[in-house]
Design a protein around this motif. Sequence first.
Motif, PDB file in Angstrom:
ATOM      1  N   SER A  63       0.839  -1.194   0.000  1.00  0.00           N
ATOM      2  CA  SER A  63       0.000   0.000   0.000  1.00  0.00           C
ATOM      3  C   SER A  63       0.878   1.250   0.000  1.00  0.00           C
ATOM      4  O   SER A  63       1.771   1.375   0.838  1.00  0.00           O
ATOM      5  N   THR A  68      -0.255   7.897  -2.965  1.00  0.00           N
ATOM      6  CA  THR A  68      -1.262   7.890  -4.029  1.00  0.00           C
ATOM      7  C   THR A  68      -1.469   9.279  -4.614  1.00  0.00           C
ATOM      8  O   THR A  68      -1.703   9.441  -5.817  1.00  0.00           O
ATOM      9  N   VAL A 150     -10.949   7.790 -10.484  1.00  0.00           N
ATOM     10  CA  VAL A 150     -10.168   6.569 -10.242  1.00  0.00           C
ATOM     11  C   VAL A 150      -9.926   5.835 -11.555  1.00  0.00           C
ATOM     12  O   VAL A 150      -8.847   5.271 -11.780  1.00  0.00           O
ATOM     13  N   ASN A 154      -6.143   4.848 -13.036  1.00  0.00           N
ATOM     14  CA  ASN A 154      -5.690   3.540 -13.528  1.00  0.00           C
ATOM     15  C   ASN A 154      -5.286   3.590 -14.996  1.00  0.00           C
ATOM     16  O   ASN A 154      -4.314   2.949 -15.409  1.00  0.00           O
ATOM     17  N   TYR A 165       0.100  -2.099  -9.767  1.00  0.00           N
ATOM     18  CA  TYR A 165      -0.707  -1.007  -9.221  1.00  0.00           C
ATOM     19  C   TYR A 165      -2.181  -1.382  -9.234  1.00  0.00           C
ATOM     20  O   TYR A 165      -2.632  -2.231 -10.010  1.00  0.00           O
ATOM     21  N   LYS A 166      -2.934  -0.765  -8.355  1.00  0.00           N
ATOM     22  CA  LYS A 166      -4.391  -0.784  -8.389  1.00  0.00           C
ATOM     23  C   LYS A 166      -4.879   0.398  -7.579  1.00  0.00           C
ATOM     24  O   LYS A 166      -4.576   0.524  -6.393  1.00  0.00           O
ATOM     25  N   PHE A 167      -5.625   1.301  -8.229  1.00  0.00           N
ATOM     26  CA  PHE A 167      -6.190   2.451  -7.547  1.00  0.00           C
ATOM     27  C   PHE A 167      -7.674   2.222  -7.302  1.00  0.00           C
ATOM     28  O   PHE A 167      -8.412   1.849  -8.225  1.00  0.00           O
ATOM     29  N   GLY A 172      -5.748   7.623  -1.053  1.00  0.00           N
ATOM     30  CA  GLY A 172      -4.819   6.670  -0.453  1.00  0.00           C
ATOM     31  C   GLY A 172      -5.295   6.121   0.872  1.00  0.00           C
ATOM     32  O   GLY A 172      -4.648   5.262   1.472  1.00  0.00           O
ATOM     33  N   GLU A 190      -7.673  -0.960  -0.427  1.00  0.00           N
ATOM     34  CA  GLU A 190      -6.767   0.174  -0.364  1.00  0.00           C
ATOM     35  C   GLU A 190      -5.949   0.180  -1.658  1.00  0.00           C
ATOM     36  O   GLU A 190      -5.756  -0.859  -2.283  1.00  0.00           O
ATOM     37  N   ASN A 191      -5.477   1.331  -2.064  1.00  0.00           N
ATOM     38  CA  ASN A 191      -4.629   1.401  -3.250  1.00  0.00           C
ATOM     39  C   ASN A 191      -3.376   0.570  -3.044  1.00  0.00           C
ATOM     40  O   ASN A 191      -2.860   0.457  -1.931  1.00  0.00           O
TER      41      ASN A 191
END
Length: 447
Positions: A63, A68, A150, A154, A165-167, A172, A190-191
């Motif tokens: 994380s 973020t 979002v 991405n 990654y993953k938003f 954040g 969570e990101n």
Amino acid sequence: MKNLGFKAMIVTMAFVLLLAGTFGGGSAATAAEAPEINAEAAILIDANSGKILYQKDPELTLSPASMTKMMSEYLLLEAISKNEIAWDDKVSISETIHKLSQNRSLSNVPLRVDEKYTVKELYEAMAIYSANAATMALAEHLAGSETKFVEMMNAKAKEMGMTEYKFVNSSGLNNRDLVGNHPAGGPEEENMMSARSTGLLAYNLLKDYPEVLETTSTPVKNFRDGTDDEIIMKNWNWLLPTLIYANKYSVDGIDGLKTGSTDLAGYAFTGTAKQGDMRLISVVMKTDSYEARFNETAKLLNFGFDQFESQSIITKGDKAEGNSSVSVVKGKEKQVGVAAGESFSAITEKNTEQPYELSFEYDQALLTDDGELTAPIKEGDQVGKVVLKSTGEDFGYITGDKGSSVPLVATDSVEKAGWFTLSMRAIGGFFGGIWTSAADAVKGLFS
């Protein structure tokens, strides 16, 4: 270094020189004694070239917490540069964002539903104070909703070449802290990013929008100065001059970039500093304490500045010694000079003799089967590239490039020859071939 001294290779049309004892730093962090970095993942990058100087579990996905916000900052600054929004635009505050902003334990500035705030005010709150509700308000203003924002995050990550990654939100935070608002993902998500992807994000942010440093370098600023909502915003980057750890963990030239902490993330920090002409970017993820992230960042950045330096490797116009031209067909001249089209600097280790490999690499699409260029050719036309690669263990570049390069260009113009000249050459070649065949036949009689 005015003569590059490249050695010709007939088949590949590449010229290679091992610069033993001339330039240091071929293996990045292997020759220099790197410090032990007490973080689950870390990376150190030259901000100019993207060269990776140190890495520890760079692909481990963790994380990033409020790191973020570097992506939120990037998208905002991109929209500003495209005139899609303006700094003095007024931003309305939704009831959800108002409710979240009242939780000061989540790093917020209080926002009112009955007030409007400029993009500049909210941006400064985001970049200096890591204000979460302010970030969400900007996301809604820019994209219409945080969910759409979002999606933009991405998409931009993919465009940048980020791989881990993953938003799921713009701030954040863990989704559970967003007062029932989940832009993407589940209620406990969570990101997530790796140190490599975080470093690539920071690299692109500084490369494309260096003005971000004007804000991230601000130690203290008042939010809504002179109003009932005035809040003193102290930058969470406590390595900045005048702040808490500036002397204890001193890093000359530090001016950014973004801290982050959640229960899942632990304590993380993306730092950057500039000394002389060299700027470095560091990322440390999941350290043990608020203070530890600054200690580990200082160790990493000071290691980089102590052990590495930027050196001029090639100057625009440098030619290859003994092989500074290539054959040309259908031209008034049969050769054309080639040289480096731009100057070239590289990060090298100090006081080492590790070699680099430089190569002249022609654009194969421009060459005939016999390895010749075809006229007409204009002075300055790119005919290939000069590539710098390390010959030792190499961490490569944050952008994924195998080596840095500059254009290889023609130093003269070669006009296309007229039909008469081309015809005479063809006739000369024909009779030359007959003479060679006859001579070989005569030799055969006496062998």
